[in-house]
Every structure is written in C-alpha cells, then in structure tokens.
Design a protein around this motif. Structure first.
Motif: not given
Ligand SMILES: [Zn+2]
Length: 877
Positions: A459-477
């Motif tokens: 669905q169009p707001f896929r990025p939001f769904i993924k962002e708020v329903l997944e657990k977060q893994r902080f990207p190391l930069r």
C-alpha cells in the motif's frame, strides 16, 4: 544589512505596481497593526494573526481559510489556502486529484497524464510549533499580503501552479503564553525572559515528538492534513534555533537517515533545500547551513509525513529573545554540531554570518526569502512533483507485493486487548489500510485466528508501516574510517507493538489465500461490549489487571465513590482467569453510576456472582506531581497521561515545598524525570559549572533544605514517593530526617546509582527499548508479564545492597544477562547485565519507588504504564 533593505525596497516596488485600489482594500500588516511584523519589541498574538488573515480571506479571492481542528486549550486551528483565484475556486476538485495521485497505483497512463495536467502542487507550511520560535508565524502575514496583492507576472504564474496551505500557528496555546510572557516583562530588567512553563497545555517542545503517537489535539489536526485529508505533495515545518550559530538551516539533513524511504524522495528534499539556499544567497543573506545538525532518522517530528511519501522539509532560523534584539560577538559564534563543527566557510556553510546585531526583523527577512523560494521551486517542478507523487505510490505498492515483509498480523488474543484496539485505531488515523481476517487463516506457515488484524505492506504508505511496526536497528555510520559513529538527533526506538506490549507477527512470504479472506476495516475497531448493567443478584464487576483500561475504570469508580478493591490472587470466573491485582468494583447506592462507568471503559468487565477472596480495598490517592519552571516536558507528559486516565493530582513546584505540609495533604509525591540540581537548587550543573536559565528569580527557587525537611517528614510518616529517570538522584546520595529541634538522623537507602561508573566504561543507550525481567506477584508489578521492555536512556543504573535494620528493598525489574537490546541502539550491553532497573525501597514506614526508565515516556510506552499506575495505588505500610 544593507542588502536586506534593498530586498524589501524591491518588494515594495512590486506592491505599488499592483494598484492603489487593491492596496487600500487589503491593508498591509504595517498599515493594519501600525508596525511591520518583526519590529523590535512587537509581537502579534494568535487572535491578531488569525484576525488579519480572516480579513485577507474576506477581501481576497486568492485566500481561503478553513478550520482544521482545535488546540488542546480549545482554540480553533486553521489552514490558509493561498493560490490563484481560479485554483481557490476549485479546491475540492484539486483535492480529489491529490488523493488519487497519492493513493491509486493503477491509474491508466492517459488518465494520469490528465490528472497531472490539471493538478496543482500543494505545499503545506506549518509555522512556529515551538512557540518561542517566532519569525515564521509573525513573518507569514507579510508574505500572505504580498501574494494577495501582487501584480508581478512571475509570482502570479507561480500561484497558478501552486496551492500553499499554511497553518499560521502550529501551537496557538503556546504562542499566546509566550507573547503574554514577553509583554509582561518587556521594558523590565527581565525583558526577553523565558516562559516559566511548557509552551503548550502539556508537552511544550515535545509537540515535535508526537507525530507517531498522535496524543495531542494539535498534532492530530496537522497529521490529518497529510494522512487522510489533503495529501499535499510538499510540506515544510518552520522552526527557530539558537542565536549564536548559523543564521538559517536548509535541508538536506545530515546522516543518519532512515532506510525505509526511497532515494527519489531524498532527492526532492535536496532539490527544495538547495534551491532555497541558492535563492537566499541570491537575496544577499549569509550564514546558511545545510547537511548540519538535524537528521532524518527518527520519526515523530512533524516531518514524519516523509514516511507517507511527502517531500518533507525542516527549516530553522536563528532566534532572538522574544522580539528583543541580541548582539552576537564574533568570538561567540559556534556551529559545533555534526556536519559543521568549526564556524567557518565549508562546503555546506558557504558564507558564514560575521556576527553583530540580530533582530526578529532580520529573521523575518530570512523567512520571507525562504517562503518565496518554496513557492518558486514548487512552481518550477509542478508537473514532475505531481508525477513523482504517483510514481512513488506505485513503487511502494510494488515493493510491498514483491519484497518481505508482506504483512503484519496482530491477533486478537492479546494480554492487553485495550492496547491492541488503540494501536489498530492509531494505524487507521495514520491513513493506513487495515483489514481483519474473516476466518481462520494460514500465512508463512503460521495460523491466525478469525478477527486477526492484518496490515498488508502493498500500500502507498508502506514506509510508515514498516517504520512503526518493525523493531529498530540503528544504522552505524561513521565520520571517518574506524572513527566515531554518527549519533542520532533523538531516540532510536519507536516500535508501536513493542512499546505497547502488543504482539504483532511479521510475515515474510506472500499469502494469496490470506488475501482472499480479508475485510477492510472502515471504522475504528472496538472490543465486543461487556455488560452495561450489573445482572440482578450479582456482587460486582471485575477488570483484569492486564489491561491499562482497568486503571481508568478503577479511578473512575474511586472518584464516583464506588467501593473498589484489588484481588490479591488469580481468580477464575467461568472461562476467564483474572490475574492477581485485578480490580473488583461494587455498585454504589445508585446503580446508574456503575452503568455509566461500564459504558465508558474500552474493555469489557467480568461479572462477579459473589465476593471473591483476598480483597484489598483501595482509596483514591491524594497525589502531588512535582513540576519545575524549567520547561519541564516529562512532568507535562505525566500530567497528560494522568488526565487522560482520569487520575486527579495537584502540581507542586520545588520552590513551594517549604510551604507545603505534604504529610497532611498528600499520600503520594511523583517526581517525573528532571535534573537533580534543578530540583534542589533551581539551577543546572554540568561538571563543575552551574547554569542559570533566563527566568526571573521567583522561578529559580529549588526545594532547599527546609523544603526537603517537609518532604522527609512526609516520607517518615508513611508517605510514598515515586521517582524515575534523573530525579532518582535526589534520593540516592544520603538523606536526613529531623527528629526534634537539634536531632538529625542521617540515612542512606539500600540502593545506589552506578550509571556514571558504567558510562565511563562504555555504556551508552540512545533512547532504546530494553528487555527486563519483571518480579511477579508484587503489588507494584501486578498486570505486568514476566518479561517486558522498558524505554531507557541509560541513566540511572541501580545497585542494591544489604539494608540497614529499619530499611528494606526489592528489585522489581532487572536486565537479563543476554539479549538486552530489543529495539534501538545500545553500546556496552554487557555492563547492564544483571543490574536493577526498578526498585522498591523502604525506610521505617516511608516507601520509595524508583524507576531507571520513564514508564510513560512521551505517552508512547503503554507497555509500562502499569508500573506507574500500580505505584499510585500502593497502600501505606
Ligand atoms: Zn523548534
């Protein structure tokens, strides 16, 4: 500032050319108010801003104002549409085009070309959400008047392509507080002093941390514009920042950035930001920084709409003190943040401002230049932006069809069903398409019962769904190879299921059979209704301690005078098992009181035929909530949470402790997280230095020795103190109780803070969700599962020890040996292993409950609310 004067003169020339009639009918802000917005010492309050815009709305076909909601203190909130009159006349038709391009991935190409040809770019601008960042909301009136009166063919062509939709004050309540405070002290020695409160009903500066959880009315009104109502393609949130660094910040942001947003959207953000920097340089403005300080990793700010495919921008303008100018010595100029460390010419800070006087009027000039740039860029790329909005919709739907995860499934069997319902309804409010399984279904080898909530990723707001329903893994930069990591601007965990204690299963294979058994959820979800009246002959009703809603029921019952108890062991009633700590409520004299309560609570009650064994009666606690005058956001969030669960309380400021008879007036004192030195002494301490806020002395009084004596008298006579986060420090360095005129008893509780010690060894928690083991069968943990997450910022860390003879302690929650990090970022995990995260401690009859984490962090951690609510109801010894 000679160049700035020249810019205003040019604009003036354009306006004169627009004709005397229009100018007379539409008075400029200067004519209307008698001063130009941004003039030294002058601020416009919300009524003045809205009043002037209403005048333009009435007299100009290029403006239309519509109400979008109500502020937390009841002020109407508006959006002002500004465009060519032919666009204003067909707003509803343009709205339909926006919606279609945003949400429909399958528009036939010929039709899509027609929509793009007929559509206009909508640019949402929301101003001054942080109420002391005043230039955007004050300066916009000049911009609105220019657009309403201009005859400049270039600007008219832009207005033909673009519809601006401006929220003239994102935070009307805070604006009026700040303006009133400024006027009160103007011309006094405290001219320009800070507001001695949060500039909002509850959350102050954290109103920009609320766009995932949407707890506040103003956040919800603005989020609706992008999620479900107008679907603008571009959005800018306009802020102010400190006065001694760069003059203006334009996107793009600095690293880290979220992985869930596609490259195309970032390129558009960069296009707008770089066009703005170029246009502002062209206007002769210096001190513009890009790629600096701010990042786009964490959702929660107003720009959270970028996860819904909006080209979302942030700008920041150097502020002054209210409307009073500041003088910045060249030696005081600093950049000092990621991206620009030295205040010197750099690739992303090309022309440093040299220092000198800085006025609100200067900041307004920068705002006007940036407003004009936004309009120009949106107009230049009208067709590309509209096409991009539909392209990204198509691409996100396609990603959801071809890449894991494919679905999140939230089964109806949940420990806290009320939180399951609230999470699902929050997703709906965010414009997410949510479905329920009409029968038992299989997906990814797992079975899900009928009634499971399914959120497909296609669905169009896929990025939001993924962002708020997944657990977060902080990207190391890193800044340099093997060098320091690039730290985030804010927190690193926001996973809605984890923070709410709701089970959500991620399914990583496509399941066509599942998709055939789904029904779209069109209205908010509700649990099946329980009994609305007590059946004749029964004893009372019960609410499960596993449900946060049970505490709402208990406080409502206590306030209504209904006999309310906790059942101290598990109780089986038919096929329902009520856990220990569940609430038993009896009807009072008037049966309608209980019926009303049953109708208001979001989870069904269980009818009790007879009196259960093990009842412990509870009383309505008399609660003091400690709030400092130092923009105390955690106290504000606590007020919000208590109000929203119907818990009565009274705010006490540290400076009033010496006049407060706590022992007589209260049962419980809450210390939300705040700096220990602010509490004790009314000033901050960092290493060996004390820092004072810009507040008049009457707001800088700490608890002091006399106030602490009053608090300890309360504790000594059986009072309960609840503290979390930094406030715990107040109680961990030795305390004393006055025992008669010249006798003092010194004591130390059997708990200490080893956070600094672990910090030196490398412990670093950036606002993460950490696993704890929870002590069971204790009145402070009733309703909590044996294992939970807590929201931690790494301080304090408790160590308990053998108590003195008249003291005791119990570790309520501790970090396990392994796998502590559930979501976010944690350095030095081993250091936390087997340390205490929550402690109950006692000295004599006094009880102190200490949480190392915020149980109510930004009203976004319902998984740990029970730890807070249980403490409110802890009986005296
Ligand atoms: Zn701000």
């Amino acid at each position: 500032m000679r160049t700035i004067t020249a810019i205003l003169a040019v604009c003036g020339g354009v306006l004169v050319a627009s004709g005397a009639l229009a100018v007379a009918a539409l008075p400029s802000p200067q004519t209307h108010f008698g001063f130009a917005p941004g003039a030294d010492g002058k601020l416009l309050d919300y009524e003045q801003i809205v009043g002037y815009l209403k005048l333009l709305d009435e007299r100009s076909p290029r403006l239309e104002m519509r109400q979008i909601g109500t502020s937390p203190l009841g002020k109407p909130m508006y959006v002002v549409f500004v465009s060519a009159d032919e666009n204003i006349a067909r707003l509803d038709e343009l709205h339909a085009i926006n919606r279609r391009l945003a949400l429909d991935p399958e528009i036939p190409e010929a039709e899509r070309a027609g929509l793009v040809a007929n559509g206009r770019v909508f640019v949402l601008e929301t101003l001054s959400m942080h109420a002391n960042e005043l230039a955007p909301c004050q300066g916009f009136l000049q911009h609105a008047w220019e657009l309403a009166t201009t005859a400049d063919p270039a600007v008219l062509a832009q207005l033909a392509n673009v519809v601006l939709m401006v929220v003239p004050a994102h935070n009307p309540d805070g604006l009026d507080m700040v303006v009133e405070n400024y006027r009160k002290y103007a011309g006094t020695p405290w001219d320009g002093a800070d507001l001695p409160a949060v500039y909002h009903r509850y959350v102050g500066h954290d109103n920009n941390r609320d766009f995932v959880t949407l707890t506040q009315e103003d956040s919800r009104a603005i989020a609706r514009l992008t999620s479900s109502e107008w679907f603008p393609q571009v959005m800018v949130e306009k802020h102010g920042m400190g006065g001694s660094g760069p003059r203006f910040y334009c996107p793009p942001s600095h690293d880290p950035i979220t992985e869930n947003i596609e490259a195309g959207l970032w390129t558009w953000i960069a296009t707008f930001g770089t066009s703005m920097a170029r246009d502002m340089h062209q206007d002769g403005l210096t001190g513009i920084a890009q790629h600096w300080a701010f990042d786009d990793y964490w959702p929660g700010s107003t720009e959270t709409c970028i996860w819904k495919n909006v080209v979302g921008l942030l700008t920041e303008n150097a502020t002054v003190n209210g409307a009073s100018p500041i003088f910045v010595e060249p030696t005081e100029l600093v950049a000092n943040d990621k991206g620009v460390v030295e205040y010197a010419k750099s690739v992303n800070f090309l022309d440093p401002w040299p220092g000198g006087w800085w006025r609100l009027g200067d900041a307004v000039v920068y705002e006007l230049s940036s407003f004009r740039s936004l309009l120009r860029t949106a107009s230049t790329y009208r067709e590309e932006l509209l096409r991009f909005r539909n392209d990204i919709c198509r691409r996100e739907v396609e990603r959801g069809r071809t890449q894991a995860p494919y679905y999140f499934v939230l089964p109806p069997t949940q420990r806290d069903r009320g939180e399951w319902v609230k999470l699902v309804n929050l997703l709906l409010e965010h414009g997410i398409q949510v479905y329920t399984a009409t029968e038992r279904v299989t997906a990814g080898g797992r079975q899900f019962e009928a009634g499971s909530v399914v959120v497909p990723l296609a669905q169009p707001f896929r990025p939001f769904i993924k962002e708020v329903l997944e657990k977060q893994r902080f990207p190391l930069r890193h800044f340099t190879p093997d060098g320091e990591i690039i730290r985030p601007y804010d927190i690193t965990s926001w996973s809605l299921p984890l923070h709410r204690g709701v089970t959500a299963e991620q399914v990583d294979v496509r399941a066509p059979e599942l998709e055939k058994r789904l029904r779209r959820l069109e209205a908010p979800l509700a649990l099946p209704a329980g009994p609305r009246e007590l059946p004749a002959g029964s004893w009372g009703v019960a609410f499960s301690a596993n449900e946060n809603e049970a505490f709402r029921a208990a406080f409502a019952a206590l306030k209504a005078g209904l006999p309310t108890s906790r059942i101290d062991k598990p109780l089986a009633v038919g096929d329902v098992t009520l856990p220990a700590g569940s609430f038993a409520i009896r009807p009072g004299a008037d049966p309608r009181t209980l019926s009303k309560l049953l109708g208001e609570i979001g989870v069904p009650a269980t009818v009790l035929a007879a009196e259960p064994a093990g009842l412990r009666q509870v009383k309505l606690p008399r609660i003091a909530l400690v709030e400092t005058f130092f923009h105390d956001m955690d106290a504000g969030w606590t007020r919000y949470l208590l109000d929203s669960y119907g818990v009565p309380f009274q705010v006490v400021h540290p400076g009033d402790f010496d006049k407060t008879d706590f022992a007589k007036t209260f049962d419980l004192v809450i210390f939300p997280s705040t700096d220990k030195n602010v509490l004790e002494q009314g000033r901050y301490k960092s290493q060996d230095h004390y820092y004072l806020p810009d507040l008049p002395p009457e707001f800088r009084k700490g608890i002091g020795a006399k106030g602490m004596e009053k608090l300890m008298a309360f504790f000594d006579t059986g009072g309960v103190i609840l503290a979390w986060g930094r406030s715990c420090g107040l109680f961990l360095d030795g305390l004393e109780i006055q025992r008669g005129k010249d006798v003092t008893e010194d004591f130390r509780l059997p708990v200490s803070d080893i956070g600094d010690e672990l910090g030196k060894k490398g412990l670093d928690v950036t606002g993460s969700w950490l696993r704890v083991k929870v002590l069971q069968d204790h009145p402070l943990t009733w309703g909590m599962p044996p294992e939970s997450g807590v929201f931690s910022r790494g301080r304090p860390v408790f160590r308990t020890g053998q108590p003195a003879p008249d003291a005791d302690r119990r570790v309520l929650a501790s970090f396990p040996e392994h796998d502590i990090l559930l979501s976010g970022y944690l350095e030095g995990e081993k250091l936390l292993a087997n340390t205490a995260a929550a402690v109950w401690t006692r000295k004599g009859k006094g009880q102190l409950v200490l949480y190392a984490f915020a149980p109510q962090f930004r009203a976004s951690t319902p998984a740990t609310y029970k730890l807070l609510f249980n403490a409110l109801l802890l009986p005296r010894l």
